[in-house]
Design an enzyme around this catalytic site. Structure first.
Site, short mmCIF file in Angstrom:
data_model
loop_
_atom_site.label_atom_id
_atom_site.label_comp_id
_atom_site.label_asym_id
_atom_site.label_seq_id
_atom_site.Cartn_x
_atom_site.Cartn_y
_atom_site.Cartn_z
N ASP A 1 9.07 21.09 2.69
CA ASP A 1 10.29 20.68 3.40
C ASP A 1 10.54 21.67 4.52
OD1 ASP A 1 12.77 19.79 4.14
OD2 ASP A 1 13.83 20.75 2.46
N ASN B 1 13.29 21.25 6.79
CA ASN B 1 14.67 21.25 7.30
C ASN B 1 15.73 21.41 6.22
OD1 ASN B 1 14.47 18.81 6.08
ND2 ASN B 1 15.02 17.57 7.87
N ASP C 1 16.49 19.69 3.55
CA ASP C 1 17.15 18.56 2.87
C ASP C 1 16.55 18.28 1.50
OD1 ASP C 1 14.75 17.37 3.46
OD2 ASP C 1 15.59 15.71 4.62
N ASP D 1 8.43 16.89 4.59
CA ASP D 1 8.42 16.13 5.84
C ASP D 1 7.18 16.46 6.67
OD1 ASP D 1 9.13 18.67 6.89
OD2 ASP D 1 11.24 18.23 6.49
N ASP E 1 -1.44 5.72 4.60
CA ASP E 1 -1.47 4.80 3.48
C ASP E 1 -1.11 3.41 4.02
OD1 ASP E 1 -1.30 4.04 0.66
OD2 ASP E 1 -0.83 6.15 0.30
N ASP F 1 -3.56 0.52 -0.17
CA ASP F 1 -2.83 0.39 -1.43
C ASP F 1 -3.03 -0.97 -2.08
OD1 ASP F 1 -0.60 1.65 -3.07
OD2 ASP F 1 0.34 -0.26 -2.56
N GLU G 1 -7.71 1.34 -2.90
CA GLU G 1 -7.33 1.30 -4.31
C GLU G 1 -7.58 -0.15 -4.71
OE1 GLU G 1 -3.39 2.45 -6.89
OE2 GLU G 1 -3.19 1.05 -5.25
N HIS H 1 -1.21 10.77 -7.04
CA HIS H 1 0.25 10.78 -7.24
C HIS H 1 0.72 9.80 -8.33
CE1 HIS H 1 -0.69 7.37 -4.76
NE2 HIS H 1 0.51 6.88 -4.99
N ASP H 2 -0.20 9.07 -8.93
CA ASP H 2 0.18 8.08 -9.95
C ASP H 2 -0.16 8.54 -11.36
OD1 ASP H 2 1.17 6.21 -8.15
OD2 ASP H 2 -0.79 5.27 -7.86
C1 NOJ Z 1 -0.24 2.03 -5.87
C2 NOJ Z 1 0.40 3.32 -5.44
O1 NOJ Z 1 -0.53 4.35 -5.60
C3 NOJ Z 1 1.64 3.51 -6.26
O2 NOJ Z 1 2.21 4.77 -6.10
C4 NOJ Z 1 2.61 2.42 -5.91
O3 NOJ Z 1 3.71 2.50 -6.77
C5 NOJ Z 1 1.98 1.02 -6.05
N1 NOJ Z 1 0.65 0.95 -5.54
C6 NOJ Z 1 2.80 0.01 -5.30
O4 NOJ Z 1 2.67 0.19 -3.92
#
Ligand code: NOJ
Length: 570
Positions: A23, A25, A27, A31, A100, A200, A255, A324-325
């Protein structure tokens, strides 16, 4: 594998989850300027490409995977000017940026959806899947990826379809005007100088238009055969490629859930729809009682080898330990007692030389771990919230559910990057949008930069070796073959190309592994007895006439390659 060597085959990609990276700034939200500030770090690490999670205008129901304007940077992340400057500044450091691309769905706050809702006869109404039913009930019984129905109802009685949350209406790819809009946007961003896209959820864009109700064996009514990689999707993907990617020298990674072996080449072969797809086949250790047991390692090995043997020579994958999932890899692959420098570096070594392009997820390089979530209120993930409500309604125990999210929840990977032992781990001067992992004073970038033998130093060295000129051919074209398959708890493989060999040997367990020297000599050939190129221990112990691999010892050895500087950590 023959054919041209594309630059991205020898690249190392770093995934930035923008919200949690840096970050600038105060908040509490990461960013674009924050990424710019950290470019020297990324350059020093040695990565070639940064994949930035969605930074487009969004109501942030799914942290940006719900886009309300594809052409604008969300103010919380900065401005379009910040984005253009970041592309330029990264470029000066030899780093390319990929974005993305989220085009299976947009946000319910996108102007297309607003217009579609306002007027059933508008052009935009054709950009989505709307249905009315005779009895006013849901059009079918399919469940969404996030739990709950795929259908949500508008006030005027129409139902709209969403693979993910109700705030992410699916775009109707059957509509040529919509497709044109998407291609225009993709080209617009490519013209801004990005190197390509991570794409995605792309295999959901074609559905079985009969939308017939289903009964699935598991009772979950998540009929992948009706909406994942559904027949006919190839026409859309061919067109997407021709109208956009093919017109630029660009790199794409998709993906692509639901792509089985028979379709792999169409997606990620030499002339596939994409440069590569992610290999998700060996990421899950769910259900393993003791993840570090030889049996669990054997199961992991089997999945890994099957996938590598198949992909090698047929196409290309993105290989990764984290994104990140998912929960952090140290938590997913290792028991608590086994998490340390050696096991973390062993995991890193294991995947870095596979057939594919390695991806590193922010914080993985310093060994960030899952957080401890004390209550559901601490979680931010929309999927977790939807699932939580649904499961409670179904009578699930809340303690059990919380335990599940502690082990497997997506927020685990999304906690702020741990830069230093300063307040909020140096991520923000404000209040972080998601709590910082408690261990940031022990696990942070600054500390590991100061230590000689840190995981961070190890990753740097791995990246350097992975990109060595002398290994370029082996990494791109070298055949993959498993080694020592019978040795329980050990995962080893070889990459071969025109007499050059690279060997990776990892003892993936918390006890020593004893190998017969004769076997080692046979398997390692010329590389046996030579100083390993690289590893997380110094040398290899010989005990009682056996080659003893230490707990989580990992080493990389080479034969027929002279030009590499011998590094070595520990
Ligand atoms: C896959 C992404 O990696 C995930 O983070 C997202 O929630 C879903 N697709 C929906 O876009």
């Amino acid at each position: 594998m023959t054919g041209k060597v594309q630059w991205w085959k020898n690249a190392v990609v770093y995934q930035v989850y923008l919200r949690s990276f840096q970050d600038s700034n105060g908040d509490g939200i990461g960013d674009l300027k924050g990424i710019e500030e950290r470019l020297p770090y990324l350059q020093e690490l040695g990565v070639d490409v940064i994949w930035i999670s969605p930074m487009f205008q969004s109501p942030m129901d799914d942290n940006g995977y719900d886009i309300s304007d594809y052409y604008k940077v969300d103010p919380v992340f900065g401005t379009n000017e910040d984005m253009y400057r970041l592309i330029a500044e990264a470029g000066k450091r030899g780093i390319r940026i990929i974005l993305d691309l989220v085009v299976n769905h947009c946000s319910d706050e996108h102007e297309w959806f607003r217009r579609a809702c306002e007027n059933e006869n508008s052009i935009e109404a054709g950009y989505f899947y709307f249905k009315r039913t005779a009895d006013g009930g849901e059009p079918n019984n399919w469940r969404s990826n996030f739990g709950g129905s795929v259908w949500s109802r508008l006030e005027d009685g129409r139902w709209y379809y969403h693979t993910f949350s109700p705030k992410q209406p699916d775009l109707n790819w059957e509509n040529p005007m919509l497709r044109k809009e998407i291609y225009k946007m993709v080209n617009w961003w490519l013209d801004k100088g990005i190197a390509g896209f991570r794409i995605d959820a792309i295999t959901f864009i074609k559905k079985d238009l009969s939308f017939a109700p289903v009964e699935t064996e598991d009772g979950k009514r998540y009929p992948v055969e009706n909406f994942e990689n559904y027949p006919g999707i190839g026409n859309f993907l061919t067109e997407l490629k021709q109208e956009t990617f093919d017109r630029h020298d660009c790199f794409t990674v998709a993906e692509a859930p639901g792509v089985e072996q028979e379709d792999f080449c169409k997606y990620a072969g030499e002339d596939g729809f994409f440069s590569m797809i992610f290999d998700f086949s060996w990421e899950s250790m769910e259900g393993e009682k003791d993840k570090s047991s030889p049996e669990a390692v054997e199961r992991l090995k089997k999945k890994l080898f099957e996938s590598q043997k198949f992909v090698s020579g047929r196409g290309w994958c993105g290989v990764f330990l984290e994104n990140h999932d998912q929960a952090r890899c140290l938590n997913r692959y290792l028991e608590k007692k086994d998490r340390n420098y050696y096991s973390a570096s062993a995991l890193a070594t294991l995947y870095f030389f596979l057939h594919g392009t390695p991806y590193i997820y922010q914080g993985q390089e310093i060994g960030m771990e899952n957080s401890v979530w004390k209550s559901v209120d601490e979680l931010a993930d929309t999927r977790a919230k939807i699932t939580w409500e649904e499961k409670l309604r179904q009578g699930e125990d809340s303690g059990k559910l919380l335990k599940y999210f502690n082990d497997w929840g997506r927020d685990n990977a999304r906690t702020p990057m741990q830069w230093s032992d300063e307040e909020n781990a140096g991520f923000t001067k404000g209040t972080p949008w998601l709590k910082v992992q408690d261990n940031y004073r022990e696990v942070n970038v600054k500390k590991q930069q100061e230590e000689q033998n840190s995981l961070l130093t190890y990753y740097k060295e791995l990246i350097r070796i992975r990109k060595e000129e002398a290994l370029a051919d082996i990494m791109c074209k070298g055949e993959f073959s498993p080694l020592l398959e019978e040795e329980q708890g050990v995962i080893a493989y070889k990459r071969d190309y025109e007499g050059k060999k690279l060997i990776v040997l990892v003892n993936m367990q918390s006890r020593k592994a004893a190998l017969e020297p004769g076997l080692c000599r046979r398997v390692l050939g010329e590389a046996f007895g030579k100083e390993p190129l690289f590893g997380n221990y110094i040398g290899v112990e010989i005990e009682g006439g056996k080659v003893m691999l230490q707990p989580y010892q990992a080493l990389v050895a080479a034969a027929g390659i002279e030009a590499i500087h011998i590094g070595g950590s520990a």
